[in-house]
Design an enzyme around this catalytic site. Structure first.
Site, PDB file in Angstrom:
ATOM      1  N   SER A  34      32.372  38.477  -6.338  1.00 41.06           N
ATOM      2  CA  SER A  34      31.297  38.176  -7.283  1.00 41.06           C
ATOM      3  C   SER A  34      29.958  38.055  -6.565  1.00 41.06           C
ATOM      4  O   SER A  34      28.940  38.599  -7.007  1.00 41.06           O
ATOM      5  CB  SER A  34      31.595  36.875  -8.036  1.00 41.06           C
ATOM      6  OG  SER A  34      32.726  37.051  -8.876  1.00 41.06           O
ATOM      7  N   HIS A  62      41.613  40.263  -4.369  1.00 36.08           N
ATOM      8  CA  HIS A  62      42.186  41.016  -3.256  1.00 36.08           C
ATOM      9  C   HIS A  62      42.342  42.492  -3.627  1.00 36.08           C
ATOM     10  O   HIS A  62      42.043  43.376  -2.839  1.00 36.08           O
ATOM     11  CB  HIS A  62      43.553  40.417  -2.857  1.00 36.08           C
ATOM     12  CG  HIS A  62      43.435  39.007  -2.329  1.00 36.08           C
ATOM     13  ND1 HIS A  62      43.642  38.678  -1.020  1.00 36.08           N
ATOM     14  CD2 HIS A  62      43.104  37.844  -2.945  1.00 36.08           C
ATOM     15  CE1 HIS A  62      43.444  37.377  -0.840  1.00 36.08           C
ATOM     16  NE2 HIS A  62      43.130  36.840  -2.002  1.00 36.08           N
ATOM     17  N   VAL A  67      35.741  41.322 -18.624  1.00 33.24           N
ATOM     18  CA  VAL A  67      34.534  42.134 -18.737  1.00 33.24           C
ATOM     19  C   VAL A  67      34.397  42.995 -17.490  1.00 33.24           C
ATOM     20  O   VAL A  67      34.936  42.659 -16.438  1.00 33.24           O
ATOM     21  CB  VAL A  67      33.257  41.275 -18.897  1.00 33.24           C
ATOM     22  CG1 VAL A  67      33.355  40.356 -20.092  1.00 33.24           C
ATOM     23  CG2 VAL A  67      32.984  40.460 -17.639  1.00 33.24           C
ATOM     24  N   ASP A 108      46.491  43.177   3.823  1.00 31.20           N
ATOM     25  CA  ASP A 108      45.677  42.044   3.400  1.00 31.20           C
ATOM     26  C   ASP A 108      45.960  40.857   4.314  1.00 31.20           C
ATOM     27  O   ASP A 108      47.078  40.690   4.818  1.00 31.20           O
ATOM     28  CB  ASP A 108      46.057  41.684   1.964  1.00 31.20           C
ATOM     29  CG  ASP A 108      45.129  40.632   1.366  1.00 31.20           C
ATOM     30  OD1 ASP A 108      44.112  41.015   0.784  1.00 31.20           O
ATOM     31  OD2 ASP A 108      45.428  39.430   1.496  1.00 31.20           O
ATOM     32  N   GLU A 159      28.797  41.480  -5.345  1.00 29.16           N
ATOM     33  CA  GLU A 159      28.391  42.332  -6.474  1.00 29.16           C
ATOM     34  C   GLU A 159      27.010  41.893  -6.975  1.00 29.16           C
ATOM     35  O   GLU A 159      26.134  42.712  -7.256  1.00 29.16           O
ATOM     36  CB  GLU A 159      29.419  42.233  -7.607  1.00 29.16           C
ATOM     37  CG  GLU A 159      30.724  42.955  -7.285  1.00 29.16           C
ATOM     38  CD  GLU A 159      31.917  42.474  -8.121  1.00 29.16           C
ATOM     39  OE1 GLU A 159      31.703  41.754  -9.124  1.00 29.16           O
ATOM     40  OE2 GLU A 159      33.068  42.817  -7.776  1.00 29.16           O
ATOM     41  N   GLN A 172      32.536  43.365 -14.808  1.00 23.87           N
ATOM     42  CA  GLN A 172      31.489  42.527 -14.214  1.00 23.87           C
ATOM     43  C   GLN A 172      30.423  43.324 -13.469  1.00 23.87           C
ATOM     44  O   GLN A 172      29.249  42.977 -13.502  1.00 23.87           O
ATOM     45  CB  GLN A 172      32.141  41.501 -13.273  1.00 23.87           C
ATOM     46  CG  GLN A 172      31.137  40.629 -12.563  1.00 23.87           C
ATOM     47  CD  GLN A 172      31.776  39.408 -11.955  1.00 23.87           C
ATOM     48  OE1 GLN A 172      32.347  38.593 -12.658  1.00 23.87           O
ATOM     49  NE2 GLN A 172      31.680  39.274 -10.660  1.00 23.87           N
ATOM     50  N   ASP A 198      38.298  29.464  -0.692  1.00 26.39           N
ATOM     51  CA  ASP A 198      37.233  29.848   0.234  1.00 26.39           C
ATOM     52  C   ASP A 198      35.832  29.735  -0.373  1.00 26.39           C
ATOM     53  O   ASP A 198      34.839  30.044   0.276  1.00 26.39           O
ATOM     54  CB  ASP A 198      37.474  31.290   0.717  1.00 26.39           C
ATOM     55  CG  ASP A 198      37.727  32.258  -0.431  1.00 26.39           C
ATOM     56  OD1 ASP A 198      37.820  31.822  -1.598  1.00 26.39           O
ATOM     57  OD2 ASP A 198      37.849  33.467  -0.170  1.00 26.39           O
ATOM     58  N   GLN A 199      35.745  29.270  -1.629  1.00 23.21           N
ATOM     59  CA  GLN A 199      34.486  29.385  -2.354  1.00 23.21           C
ATOM     60  C   GLN A 199      33.352  28.508  -1.813  1.00 23.21           C
ATOM     61  O   GLN A 199      32.175  28.872  -1.911  1.00 23.21           O
ATOM     62  CB  GLN A 199      34.721  29.124  -3.840  1.00 23.21           C
ATOM     63  CG  GLN A 199      35.647  30.189  -4.448  1.00 23.21           C
ATOM     64  CD  GLN A 199      36.362  29.735  -5.696  1.00 23.21           C
ATOM     65  OE1 GLN A 199      36.030  28.680  -6.253  1.00 23.21           O
ATOM     66  NE2 GLN A 199      37.345  30.491  -6.147  1.00 23.21           N
TER      67      GLN A 199
HETATM   68  N1  UDP Z   1      36.136  40.524 -12.554  1.00 23.30           N
HETATM   69  C1  UDP Z   1      35.808  41.355 -13.593  1.00 23.30           C
HETATM   70  N2  UDP Z   1      35.846  40.876 -14.870  1.00 23.30           N
HETATM   71  C2  UDP Z   1      36.187  39.594 -15.166  1.00 23.30           C
HETATM   72  C3  UDP Z   1      36.498  38.734 -14.089  1.00 23.30           C
HETATM   73  C4  UDP Z   1      36.466  39.228 -12.797  1.00 23.30           C
HETATM   74  O1  UDP Z   1      35.478  42.524 -13.385  1.00 23.30           O
HETATM   75  O2  UDP Z   1      36.174  39.239 -16.344  1.00 23.30           O
HETATM   76  C5  UDP Z   1      36.147  41.078 -11.184  1.00 23.30           C
HETATM   77  C6  UDP Z   1      34.893  40.730 -10.434  1.00 23.30           C
HETATM   78  O3  UDP Z   1      33.888  41.693 -10.634  1.00 23.30           O
HETATM   79  C7  UDP Z   1      35.386  40.681  -9.003  1.00 23.30           C
HETATM   80  C8  UDP Z   1      36.827  40.228  -9.116  1.00 23.30           C
HETATM   81  O4  UDP Z   1      37.223  40.512 -10.442  1.00 23.30           O
HETATM   82  O5  UDP Z   1      35.338  41.956  -8.426  1.00 23.30           O
HETATM   83  C9  UDP Z   1      36.989  38.747  -8.847  1.00 23.30           C
HETATM   84  O6  UDP Z   1      36.859  38.509  -7.499  1.00 23.30           O
HETATM   85  P1  UDP Z   1      36.111  37.258  -6.901  1.00 23.30           P
HETATM   86  O7  UDP Z   1      36.288  37.358  -5.427  1.00 23.30           O
HETATM   87  O8  UDP Z   1      34.722  37.179  -7.374  1.00 23.30           O
HETATM   88  O9  UDP Z   1      36.853  35.984  -7.475  1.00 23.30           O
HETATM   89  P2  UDP Z   1      38.368  35.576  -7.745  1.00 23.30           P
HETATM   90  O10 UDP Z   1      38.678  36.063  -9.103  1.00 23.30           O
HETATM   91  O11 UDP Z   1      39.219  36.185  -6.703  1.00 23.30           O
HETATM   92  O12 UDP Z   1      38.323  34.097  -7.688  1.00 23.30           O
HETATM   93  C1  G50 Z   2      42.427  33.112  -2.660  1.00 29.16           C
HETATM   94  C2  G50 Z   2      42.655  31.805  -3.021  1.00 29.16           C
HETATM   95  C3  G50 Z   2      42.328  30.758  -2.152  1.00 29.16           C
HETATM   96  C4  G50 Z   2      41.794  31.033  -0.906  1.00 29.16           C
HETATM   97  C5  G50 Z   2      41.572  32.378  -0.519  1.00 29.16           C
HETATM   98  C6  G50 Z   2      41.896  33.400  -1.413  1.00 29.16           C
HETATM   99  C7  G50 Z   2      41.021  32.618   0.859  1.00 29.16           C
HETATM  100  C8  G50 Z   2      40.953  33.988   1.450  1.00 29.16           C
HETATM  101  C9  G50 Z   2      41.342  33.993   2.922  1.00 29.16           C
HETATM  102  O1  G50 Z   2      41.681  34.672  -1.107  1.00 29.16           O
HETATM  103  O2  G50 Z   2      40.685  31.690   1.513  1.00 29.16           O
HETATM  104  C10 G50 Z   2      42.784  33.716   3.224  1.00 29.16           C
HETATM  105  C11 G50 Z   2      43.718  33.305   2.264  1.00 29.16           C
HETATM  106  C12 G50 Z   2      45.039  33.053   2.606  1.00 29.16           C
HETATM  107  C13 G50 Z   2      45.460  33.187   3.937  1.00 29.16           C
HETATM  108  C14 G50 Z   2      44.549  33.575   4.879  1.00 29.16           C
HETATM  109  C15 G50 Z   2      43.202  33.823   4.516  1.00 29.16           C
HETATM  110  O3  G50 Z   2      46.739  32.944   4.270  1.00 29.16           O
HETATM  111  O4  G50 Z   2      43.183  31.534  -4.196  1.00 29.16           O
HETATM  112  O5  G50 Z   2      41.454  30.043  -0.066  1.00 29.16           O
END
Ligand code: UDP
Ligand code: G50
Length: 480
Positions: A381, A29, A359, A126, A384, A361, A400-401
């Site tokens: 990710s 976020h 790292v 957000d 990017e 990324q 959301d993945q």
């Molecule tokens: N990231 C990074 N280095 C790390 C791990 C994550 O720079 O070792 C950054 C990555 O480039 C991305 C963000 O952290 O911009 C992670 O966001 P993403 O939505 O991919 O996944 P989340 O961590 O929220 O599950």
């Molecule tokens: C982070 C997470 C789980 C997750 C999400 C995250 C999303 C993003 C959208 O960002 O799905 C979203 C999250 C919460 C909300 C509304 C919309 O109240 O760890 O699922």
């Protein structure tokens, strides 16, 4: 990249608008917020950022400190959070807890933002805070409120439709497949699985936020028109939710901020020369390295970590592997050698680099040596990777993945191994299967060609006259 509009372009002749950002927690976020803020600051927009300290993780603290250091003109509005009561503290996820603390303190934002000078033109917050911040903006401050949406448009559509789904199914949680009008059927196991639990904090927040975003003045989404054209059209056409607010596709945000540049372009080279990882990548042949990382948010099970190691070893490919064993970076004391198993580091020396450190990324994905990204498919990710032309092997974990993985699959710039899960012990993905898939995707020319195309489209979108560029101008023109 000719991505960033010249300074002051949109504010010629009129006083610059003043945007107050209210970000949430988690790198997924914070990262896009910092990128959007950087882009707007470079365009001459005045900016304040509401900041709650301490952050959940060190990575977040470093990141936000970096923003204020790079842009001394950006004002920081300190936000002291109210303590959470015991009933809520039963929730264990540190990020969901922080979202809740921010939400419950949101009423304190009114006086803080009312005191901002010059007067705030609008709030950008957000989605996790939407249902608490929108009323403060609209009822109390009487200024517009926009949501910067950090996931894909498919996820946004699902979120926006979910309250109507619950009403029609007469349910208070996810009970089956969801037919999202204008989008199609979403199988029950694609959305965040926590939505099956009506009592989870996540579910309550999600439903409230889903209802309230219909009252936002605009949704700013980290995507671009050519990446998710059908879903954007459905949402904008009011098919998902009638009368939905304007949707501005303002991504990809990593291309919009001047601290980053796409691979191959000479405009901006960030200063990562000293990093040993980038140094090592510099010694590897083009497109030969598999980059493996599962985001900032989750730790994998030890047994699965060992199988990933076995798979990388058996693939014969070079690799850079970020291993994460804790949810919060401050707590990670595990010895890397113990985690990946006996003798592994010695056996792969020279061919593979393993780290549990944070790292950069983007710098990794930008590097020409990287040829594949095995990713949990967090939206940052994925975007990017796409902007740097690196194919994705999506292995979603939670949240959301999975919905994001559908975007990778339908966009054709990667593969989603749908039966690779992380949940049950019996579903551990074996090293042999991982090795097989890695070899297959590394040689897949159709995917490489498609991801190169997506990269070109992304660069076009952010260039002057491109769809993102126009969207941002449109958004700014609504402010006064
Ligand atoms: N990231 C990074 N280095 C790390 C791990 C994550 O720079 O070792 C950054 C990555 O480039 C991305 C963000 O952290 O911009 C992670 O966001 P993403 O939505 O991919 O996944 P989340 O961590 O929220 O599950
Ligand atoms: C982070 C997470 C789980 C997750 C999400 C995250 C999303 C993003 C959208 O960002 O799905 C979203 C999250 C919460 C909300 C509304 C919309 O109240 O760890 O699922």
């Amino acid at each position: 990249v000719a991505a960033v509009p010249s300074s002051g372009e949109q504010v010629r002749g009129a006083p610059a608008p003043h945007l107050v950002f209210v970000p949430s927690a988690g790198m997924g976020h914070i990262q896009p917020f910092c990128r959007f803020i950087t882009a707007l600051a470079n365009m001459g927009v005045e900016i304040s950022v509401v900041t709650a300290l301490p952050t959940v993780t060190e990575a977040e603290a470093d990141h936000s400190a970096g923003l204020f250091a790079a842009f001394p003109a950006i004002r920081r509005i300190d936000f002291n959070l109210l303590p959470l009561d015991d009933a809520t503290v039963a929730e264990t996820d540190p990020f969901f807890l922080r979202w809740e603390a921010l939400r419950r303190s949101a009423h304190l934002l009114g006086p803080l933002i009312a005191g901002a000078a010059p007067r705030a033109s609008a709030i950008v917050t957000d989605v996790t805070l939407a249902s608490h911040v929108i009323p403060v903006a609209k009822n109390e401050l009487q200024i517009p409120c926009h949501i910067l949406f950090i996931s894909c448009t498919t996820m946004l559509s699902f979120l926006a439709y979910f309250p109507a789904y619950l009403d029609s199914a007469n349910a208070d949680h996810l009970v089956g497949d969801v037919d999202v009008p204008g989008i199609g059927r979403v199988p029950v196991d694609y959305p965040p699985q926590l939505l099956r639990d009506p009592d989870s904090l996540f579910t309550k927040q999600f439903i409230d936020n889903g209802r309230e975003i219909a009252r936002a003045d605009g949704l700013l989404v980290n995507t671009f028109d050519a990446l998710e054209p059908e879903v954007l059209a459905a949402l904008r056409g009011g098919k998902v939710v009638p009368g939905f607010p304007p949707v501005y596709a303002v991504g990809l945000l990593n291309l919009m901020s001047t601290t980053t540049a796409a691979r191959g372009d000479k405009v901006v080279e960030p200063v990562h020369g000293a990093s040993p990882i980038i140094g090592w990548l510099g010694e590897q042949p083009a497109r030969s390295v598999v980059y493996v990382a599962f985001g900032s948010r989750i730790a994998a099970a030890l047994e699965q970590i060992r199988e990933i190691g076995a798979g990388l070893e058996a693939s014969g490919c070079r690799f850079l592997w970020v291993v994460k064993t804790t949810v919060v970076d401050r707590q990670d004391t595990a010895e890397l050698g113990d985690v990946v198993g006996n003798g592994f580091l010695g056996r792969v020396q020279g061919r593979g680099l393993v780290t549990k450190e944070w790292v950069d990324q983007e710098a990794v994905l930008r590097h020409p040596a990287v040829g594949l990204f095995i990713s949990h498919s967090g939206w940052n990710s994925v975007t990017e990777s796409a902007t740097h032309g690196v194919p994705i092997l999506a292995w979603p974990m939670l949240g959301d993945q999975r919905l994001i993985a559908t975007v990778v699959r339908s966009g054709g710039f990667g593969l989603w191994m749908e039966h690779w899960t992380w949940e049950k012990e019996e579903s551990i993905v074996t090293g042999a299967e991982i090795a097989e898939k890695v070899k297959e995707v590394m040689g897949d020319e159709a995917i490489s060609a498609r991801v190169a195309e997506v990269r070109e489209e992304a660069i076009k979108a952010v260039a002057p006259g491109g769809s993102t560029h126009r969207s941002i101008q449109q958004f700014l023109s609504t402010l006064n």
